[in-house]
Write a protein that holds these residues in place. Structure first.
Motif, PDB file in Angstrom:
ATOM      1  N   VAL A 267       0.846  -1.192   0.000  1.00  9.36           N
ATOM      2  CA  VAL A 267       0.000   0.000   0.000  1.00  9.36           C
ATOM      3  C   VAL A 267       0.880   1.241   0.000  1.00  9.36           C
ATOM      4  O   VAL A 267       1.898   1.300   0.707  1.00  9.36           O
ATOM      5  CB  VAL A 267      -0.926   0.027   1.229  1.00  9.36           C
ATOM      6  N   LEU A 268       0.501   2.224  -0.800  1.00  8.95           N
ATOM      7  CA  LEU A 268       1.126   3.545  -0.766  1.00  8.95           C
ATOM      8  C   LEU A 268       0.036   4.553  -0.451  1.00  8.95           C
ATOM      9  O   LEU A 268      -1.000   4.587  -1.124  1.00  8.95           O
ATOM     10  CB  LEU A 268       1.791   3.887  -2.099  1.00  8.95           C
ATOM     11  N   CYS A 269       0.273   5.350   0.569  1.00 12.60           N
ATOM     12  CA  CYS A 269      -0.752   6.272   1.044  1.00 12.60           C
ATOM     13  C   CYS A 269      -0.137   7.649   1.251  1.00 12.60           C
ATOM     14  O   CYS A 269       0.919   7.770   1.886  1.00 12.60           O
ATOM     15  CB  CYS A 269      -1.349   5.758   2.357  1.00 12.60           C
ATOM     16  N   GLY A 270      -0.778   8.677   0.681  1.00 14.26           N
ATOM     17  CA  GLY A 270      -0.267  10.024   0.917  1.00 14.26           C
ATOM     18  C   GLY A 270      -0.490  10.941  -0.254  1.00 14.26           C
ATOM     19  O   GLY A 270      -1.400  10.756  -1.064  1.00 14.26           O
ATOM     20  N   SER A 271       0.377  11.934  -0.359  1.00 15.96           N
ATOM     21  CA  SER A 271       0.252  12.952  -1.396  1.00 15.96           C
ATOM     22  C   SER A 271       1.628  13.489  -1.739  1.00 15.96           C
ATOM     23  O   SER A 271       2.633  13.143  -1.107  1.00 15.96           O
ATOM     24  CB  SER A 271      -0.651  14.093  -0.903  1.00 15.96           C
ATOM     25  N   GLY A 272       1.671  14.347  -2.746  1.00 24.24           N
ATOM     26  CA  GLY A 272       2.924  14.966  -3.147  1.00 24.24           C
ATOM     27  C   GLY A 272       3.654  14.175  -4.210  1.00 24.24           C
ATOM     28  O   GLY A 272       3.354  13.001  -4.468  1.00 24.24           O
ATOM     29  N   GLY A 356       3.981  12.173   2.560  1.00 25.41           N
ATOM     30  CA  GLY A 356       3.245  13.415   2.663  1.00 25.41           C
ATOM     31  C   GLY A 356       4.021  14.584   2.090  1.00 25.41           C
ATOM     32  O   GLY A 356       5.175  14.442   1.663  1.00 25.41           O
ATOM     33  N   GLU A 357       3.382  15.733   2.088  1.00 23.23           N
ATOM     34  CA  GLU A 357       4.052  16.944   1.621  1.00 23.23           C
ATOM     35  C   GLU A 357       5.174  17.344   2.565  1.00 23.23           C
ATOM     36  O   GLU A 357       6.090  18.072   2.188  1.00 23.23           O
ATOM     37  CB  GLU A 357       3.038  18.085   1.506  1.00 23.23           C
ATOM     38  N   ASN A 358       5.105  16.873   3.827  1.00 24.80           N
ATOM     39  CA  ASN A 358       6.148  17.160   4.807  1.00 24.80           C
ATOM     40  C   ASN A 358       6.264  15.967   5.751  1.00 24.80           C
ATOM     41  O   ASN A 358       5.451  15.031   5.717  1.00 24.80           O
ATOM     42  CB  ASN A 358       5.830  18.443   5.581  1.00 24.80           C
ATOM     43  N   SER A 359       7.272  16.004   6.609  1.00 26.04           N
ATOM     44  CA  SER A 359       7.530  14.884   7.516  1.00 26.04           C
ATOM     45  C   SER A 359       6.375  14.651   8.476  1.00 26.04           C
ATOM     46  O   SER A 359       6.011  13.502   8.759  1.00 26.04           O
ATOM     47  CB  SER A 359       8.826  15.144   8.299  1.00 26.04           C
ATOM     48  N   GLY A 360       5.804  15.727   8.993  1.00 24.84           N
ATOM     49  CA  GLY A 360       4.712  15.581   9.940  1.00 24.84           C
ATOM     50  C   GLY A 360       3.523  14.846   9.366  1.00 24.84           C
ATOM     51  O   GLY A 360       2.900  14.011  10.035  1.00 24.84           O
ATOM     52  N   GLU A 361       3.195  15.147   8.116  1.00 23.07           N
ATOM     53  CA  GLU A 361       2.063  14.475   7.472  1.00 23.07           C
ATOM     54  C   GLU A 361       2.336  12.994   7.288  1.00 23.07           C
ATOM     55  O   GLU A 361       1.458  12.153   7.541  1.00 23.07           O
ATOM     56  CB  GLU A 361       1.774  15.132   6.120  1.00 23.07           C
ATOM     57  N   PRO A 382       5.514  -3.872   8.157  1.00 25.03           N
ATOM     58  CA  PRO A 382       6.373  -2.682   8.214  1.00 25.03           C
ATOM     59  C   PRO A 382       5.648  -1.481   7.609  1.00 25.03           C
ATOM     60  O   PRO A 382       5.181  -1.525   6.473  1.00 25.03           O
ATOM     61  CB  PRO A 382       7.588  -3.091   7.377  1.00 25.03           C
ATOM     62  N   ILE A 383       5.528  -0.418   8.396  1.00 26.85           N
ATOM     63  CA  ILE A 383       4.901   0.820   7.940  1.00 26.85           C
ATOM     64  C   ILE A 383       6.012   1.848   7.793  1.00 26.85           C
ATOM     65  O   ILE A 383       6.670   2.198   8.779  1.00 26.85           O
ATOM     66  CB  ILE A 383       3.835   1.311   8.939  1.00 26.85           C
ATOM     67  N   VAL A 384       6.246   2.308   6.594  1.00 26.75           N
ATOM     68  CA  VAL A 384       7.370   3.206   6.310  1.00 26.75           C
ATOM     69  C   VAL A 384       6.862   4.633   6.206  1.00 26.75           C
ATOM     70  O   VAL A 384       5.993   4.935   5.377  1.00 26.75           O
ATOM     71  CB  VAL A 384       8.091   2.800   5.004  1.00 26.75           C
ATOM     72  N   ALA A 385       7.394   5.503   7.044  1.00 30.47           N
ATOM     73  CA  ALA A 385       7.070   6.929   6.990  1.00 30.47           C
ATOM     74  C   ALA A 385       8.231   7.668   6.334  1.00 30.47           C
ATOM     75  O   ALA A 385       9.371   7.576   6.800  1.00 30.47           O
ATOM     76  CB  ALA A 385       6.818   7.478   8.388  1.00 30.47           C
ATOM     77  N   TYR A 386       7.949   8.377   5.267  1.00 28.90           N
ATOM     78  CA  TYR A 386       8.985   9.123   4.543  1.00 28.90           C
ATOM     79  C   TYR A 386       9.142  10.482   5.232  1.00 28.90           C
ATOM     80  O   TYR A 386       8.475  11.454   4.907  1.00 28.90           O
ATOM     81  CB  TYR A 386       8.587   9.283   3.078  1.00 28.90           C
ATOM     82  N   ALA A 387      10.039  10.518   6.226  1.00 32.49           N
ATOM     83  CA  ALA A 387      10.183  11.686   7.091  1.00 32.49           C
ATOM     84  C   ALA A 387      11.603  12.238   7.015  1.00 32.49           C
ATOM     85  O   ALA A 387      12.447  11.740   6.263  1.00 32.49           O
ATOM     86  CB  ALA A 387       9.817  11.321   8.525  1.00 32.49           C
ATOM     87  N   GLY A 388      11.844  13.272   7.826  1.00 31.09           N
ATOM     88  CA  GLY A 388      13.116  13.980   7.750  1.00 31.09           C
ATOM     89  C   GLY A 388      14.267  13.277   8.440  1.00 31.09           C
ATOM     90  O   GLY A 388      15.380  13.249   7.936  1.00 31.09           O
ATOM     91  N   HIS A 389      14.025  12.687   9.622  1.00 29.51           N
ATOM     92  CA  HIS A 389      15.107  12.031  10.345  1.00 29.51           C
ATOM     93  C   HIS A 389      14.571  10.808  11.069  1.00 29.51           C
ATOM     94  O   HIS A 389      13.385  10.721  11.394  1.00 29.51           O
ATOM     95  CB  HIS A 389      15.763  12.993  11.345  1.00 29.51           C
ATOM     96  N   ASP A 390      15.448   9.868  11.335  1.00 29.09           N
ATOM     97  CA  ASP A 390      15.060   8.597  11.930  1.00 29.09           C
ATOM     98  C   ASP A 390      14.864   8.757  13.438  1.00 29.09           C
ATOM     99  O   ASP A 390      15.685   9.360  14.123  1.00 29.09           O
ATOM    100  CB  ASP A 390      16.140   7.547  11.655  1.00 29.09           C
ATOM    101  N   HIS A 391      13.772   8.204  13.952  1.00 28.28           N
ATOM    102  CA  HIS A 391      13.497   8.209  15.380  1.00 28.28           C
ATOM    103  C   HIS A 391      12.388   7.200  15.651  1.00 28.28           C
ATOM    104  O   HIS A 391      11.600   6.873  14.760  1.00 28.28           O
ATOM    105  CB  HIS A 391      13.080   9.608  15.864  1.00 28.28           C
ATOM    106  N   PRO A 392      12.316   6.661  16.875  1.00 30.42           N
ATOM    107  CA  PRO A 392      11.253   5.702  17.198  1.00 30.42           C
ATOM    108  C   PRO A 392       9.880   6.351  17.053  1.00 30.42           C
ATOM    109  O   PRO A 392       9.672   7.496  17.442  1.00 30.42           O
ATOM    110  CB  PRO A 392      11.549   5.330  18.661  1.00 30.42           C
TER     111      PRO A 392
END
Length: 679
Positions: A267-272, A356-361, A382-392
């Motif tokens: 599944v791919l979910c989001g925008s941008g 998302g358009e940004n890490s928070g989204e 595994p749920i992958v969030a495309y964000a700015g930096h790695d953290h739990p």
């Protein structure tokens, strides 16, 4: 830009002047007897006025108490004005002559770097140059120039002008520069900068950022050819594409498995725009296509994601069943209902990519997916969030972060990827040359790497990307070690089928289709069929790809290693854990111990934590009891920590995790920690 620099100069001079007055003020106290009672305020005013006078008139005064430190302070402070005058002269000299001389020095001597882009994008590249003197900036506009000046006020900064680009680069000495980085956020500007840089003879490396696929395909080959003719290194990077590739790796392909090997459902979910890049990268890898056409579910939460015709091209490629739905995010439960509809009467999820358009989204989407899947009593993949930096993130340990690459790391990754892709292509050339004899060289791909069209080069990079997935499917990995495990015939055939599925997926996305006779003009190829239906000669091409794996691993200083899969059916006492760790440390060369254990009670979770602390890889086997463990305050957090660090995760959908060990391991551990062959 100059205003900030002059403000820093002025601030420095003012600080020095204040320090000089303060030094003399203190020295006057040290060099005079203590004031009479009640005269302290009058004495302070008197000393302050005298201190100003001494500093301003370059005067001096004797120290009546013979205090050595006070005498030295008076002598030093009285020369503050002279020091200020000298420094002011040096500032004027530096601004009128020094900066220009510094630039001319690097233009003649070389060894500097020229970085084009915004400071946020260039930060890591600039930081790796410890001395600001050897870093010149080419800002895409005045706002970017001001931002660079705010962080690097003493650097050489030029605002780019399209008509004067060649002249500006020559002024910055690009011909002798160690590195020219064209990394603005406009691909066409980056191409123009790179071409202008290549128009000036030199030996320095070029780094070109190209985010749009079409621009990358049409421009990078031309740039690579020109760079190769000059003997210069060239790295073409796309931060969006690299993040998508990191996202694929974070989803644990081949290492997150389920009993029964169900149909692959991603599944791919989001925008941008990153949603399109990730969708195509995942589809291009052909995960599971060697067995059955995978299912690709795309949930669009916004606009501006897919370019015109891109989604239709993805659906028409025929390499996956692509289901697209628009999520009504304006409704409070719009995403929840979309998630429920996606998992209902569908194959179990193997991965969820949140973009998302940004890490928070992206992080918010990932958290919502985790929460809804738990509420639906579905296995959490595994749920992958495309964000700015790695953290739990999250409560299950199944959310992974695909952090955005900075340009410095992207440059290193691009070089390694190209080296591995070269190894793949060279293996292909060697095989074709041996098989085709005098007819070798007629096919478009039968040329040296430097002359290979960009689409073929990118295909070889995708081969390199898939190395870890291929190895994982046969319980192998690339790691540090001296001995290299050899592949047996069955393993080669399994990985060859995966290699062919990837090749067929990439070709289909490019518009190729099946036909009995190859026709490059009409994009028809006879090998666009399942691996088992290929001729022996066609299969050998895929085997040659698999044969390049040891060379690809060696380029990163690694060797192929086989997993030593050891089952632990029940918890071990502390002494048994130590004995088991000692046995693992003595594993044969070319093998890596992997402890396979069911996480079905608190004792097994504590054992997994102990093994991870000892540096032993684990495969967590989960069954229906995982929901109970997640609901307990005692075990929820430790379980999440273990799953976040697990090398592999296997989900048992029917039955008990302990019963599944029989089919997953080749060795077993008893209570004492000794390892025995599994019957």
């Amino acid at each position: 830009m100059k205003l900030r620099r002059f403000a820093l100069y002025a601030l420095g001079l003012v600080v020095l002047a204040v320090a000089g007055v303060a030094l003399v003020f203190w020295a006057l106290y040290a060099c005079a007897p203590p004031p009479l009672p009640g005269d302290e305020l009058w004495t302070s005013r008197q000393n302050f006025g005298e201190a100003l006078g001494i500093v301003l008139r370059l005067g001096s005064k004797a120290c009546f108490t013979s205090d050595t430190l006070g005498s030295f302070a008076l002598w030093l402070g009285s020369r503050t004005t002279g020091v200020l005058v000298v420094l002011l002269a040096l500032v004027v000299l530096w601004e009128t002559l020094g900066r220009d001389l510094r630039r001319r020095f690097f233009v003649m001597r070389g060894g500097h770097v020229v970085l084009a882009g915004t400071y946020d994008d260039l930060r890591e590249l600039a930081h790796r140059r410890r001395s600001f003197a050897g870093t010149f900036f080419l800002a895409p506009d005045r706002a970017a120039a001001l931002d660079v000046a705010r962080h690097r006020p003493f650097a050489e900064i030029v605002t780019a002008e399209a008509r004067k680009l060649g002249r500006q680069l020559a002024t910055l000495g690009v011909g002798r520069a160690k590195l020219l980085a064209a990394a603005t956020r406009n691909d066409l500007t980056n191409v123009a900068i790179a071409e202008a840089g290549l128009s000036t003879p030199g030996e320095g490396e070029l780094l070109v950022r190209l985010e749009q696929y079409a621009v990358r395909v049409f421009s990078s080959h031309r740039l690579r050819v020109r760079a190769a003719q000059q003997g210069r290194k060239l790295a073409v990077v796309s931060l969006t594409q690299l993040q998508a590739r990191r996202g694929m790796a974070a989803a644990m392909p081949g290492r997150y498995t389920m009993d029964g090997a169900p149909r692959v459902h991603v599944v791919l979910c989001g925008s941008g725009p990153a949603l399109q890049a990730a969708s195509f990268e995942i589809a291009r890898q052909g995960f599971g296509l060697e067995r059955e056409k995978p299912l690709l579910s795309i949930l669009r939460t916004g606009a501006g994601d897919f370019a015109t015709g891109a989604l239709q091209r993805l659906q028409n490629a025929g390499i996956a069943d692509v289901e697209v739905s628009d999520v009504m995010t304006s409704a409070s439960d719009g995403l929840d209902r979309a998630i429920a509809a996606t998992v209902e009467d569908a194959p179990p999820l193997m991965a969820v990519h949140c973009i998302g358009e940004n890490s928070g989204e992206a992080e918010a989407l990932a958290l919502r997916w985790e929460e809804v899947l738990l509420a639906l009593h579905q296995p959490v993949p595994p749920i992958v969030a495309y964000a700015g930096h790695d953290h739990p993130l999250g409560s299950t340990g199944m959310i992974r972060i695909a952090a955005a690459e900075d340009l410095a790391k992207a440059r290193e990754a691009a070089h390694l990827m190209d080296q591995r892709a070269r190894a793949v292509h060279q293996q292909y050339l060697d095989g074709q040359r041996a098989d085709r004899g005098d007819t070798f060289g007629a096919a478009p791909a039968e040329v040296e790497w430097e002359k290979l069209p960009e689409s073929f080069q990118d295909d070889n990079r995708n081969v390199a990307d898939q190395m870890d997935y291929k190895l994982a499917t046969v319980f192998m990995l690339a790691g540090r070690g001296e001995a290299c495990a050899m592949l047996d015939r069955d393993e080669i055939e399994v990985m060859s089928g995966i290699a062919h599925a990837r090749w067929m997926a990439a070709k289909a996305l490019g518009g190729w289709r099946y036909g009995p006779v190859r026709d490059d003009r009409n994009m028809i190829h006879p090998d666009m069929i399942p691996y088992i239906e290929l001729t022996e000669a066609a299969r050998q091409k895929d085997r040659d790809v698999v044969a390049s794996l040891p060379d690809m691993a060696a380029l990163a200083g690694e060797t192929l290693q086989r997993e030593r899969r050891i089952g632990i059916p029940r918890a071990l006492v502390a002494d048994a854990v130590k004995a088991f760790a000692a046995h693992c440390a003595a594993s044969p060369k070319g093998s890596v111990p992997v402890a396979v254990l069911p996480l079905d009670d608190a004792g097994m979770i504590r054992l997994a934590e102990a093994l991870l602390a000892a540096g032993i890889r684990i495969e967590a086997v989960l069954d229906r009891w995982v929901e109970t463990l997640r609901a307990s305050d005692e075990t929820a957090s430790p379980l999440a920590g273990v799953l976040r660090r697990a090398w592999r995760i296997h989900v048992v959908r029917e039955g008990e995790a302990r019963d599944a060990l029989d089919e997953l391991v080749t060795e077993i551990v008893y209570e004492c920690g000794a390892i025995h062959a599994h019957p």
